[in-house]
Design a protein around this motif. Sequence first.
Motif, PDB file in Angstrom:
ATOM      1  N   ALA A  32       0.675  -1.480   0.229  1.00 21.14           N
ATOM      2  CA  ALA A  32      -0.240  -0.363  -0.041  1.00 21.14           C
ATOM      3  C   ALA A  32       1.087   0.525   0.012  1.00 21.14           C
ATOM      4  N   GLN A  35       2.277   2.766  -3.097  1.00 24.39           N
ATOM      5  CA  GLN A  35       0.764   3.294  -4.004  1.00 24.39           C
ATOM      6  C   GLN A  35       0.919   4.980  -3.274  1.00 24.39           C
ATOM      7  N   VAL A  36       1.330   5.718  -2.519  1.00 22.32           N
ATOM      8  CA  VAL A  36       1.087   6.237  -2.265  1.00 22.32           C
ATOM      9  C   VAL A  36       2.418   7.850  -2.934  1.00 22.32           C
ATOM     10  N   ALA A  83      -0.185   5.117   3.957  1.00 22.07           N
ATOM     11  CA  ALA A  83      -1.435   4.304   3.063  1.00 22.07           C
ATOM     12  C   ALA A  83      -2.486   3.817   4.499  1.00 22.07           C
ATOM     13  N   ASN A  88      -3.092   8.126   0.060  1.00 18.80           N
ATOM     14  CA  ASN A  88      -2.644   7.783  -1.139  1.00 18.80           C
ATOM     15  C   ASN A  88      -1.756   9.457  -1.854  1.00 18.80           C
ATOM     16  N   ARG A 117      -6.559  11.752   0.596  1.00 18.18           N
ATOM     17  CA  ARG A 117      -6.947  10.465  -0.416  1.00 18.18           C
ATOM     18  C   ARG A 117      -7.855  10.470  -1.724  1.00 18.18           C
TER      19      ARG A 117
END
Length: 119
Positions: A32, A35-36, A83, A88, A117
């Motif tokens: 996760a 993905q940031v 995350a 994100n 987000r």
Amino acid sequence: MSCKKLLLVSLTVSTALFLNACSNSQYELTQAGRQVQFVDTKPTANCQLLGKAEGRRGTFFSGTKTHSELIRDAASDLMNKAAAMGGNVIYDAQDASLQYISDVAPTDAIMVGDVYRCN
């Protein structure tokens, strides 16, 4: 070299390697965390501010890492924490370390930022 000395040296090296491996694993990006993204422009209205987060890399087990290497670990920690918050995007990320002291004594590397987000 005597057996006692050899055993002591082996134990010391093994302990150092073990502690270094343990201390670095928390600074690896999670799935996760990968993905940031860091952004330079404030997120648009389709993004929700989730709060501020702090990534930190302590100097205790860091060995001879430079401040820039420590701050990269702090950035990874920040991305993982963002995350975990459901974010994100990190906006306005800053190095909040006490850099002026780090030349004299090792200080923790700290990076902070606003977590969003975005859809």
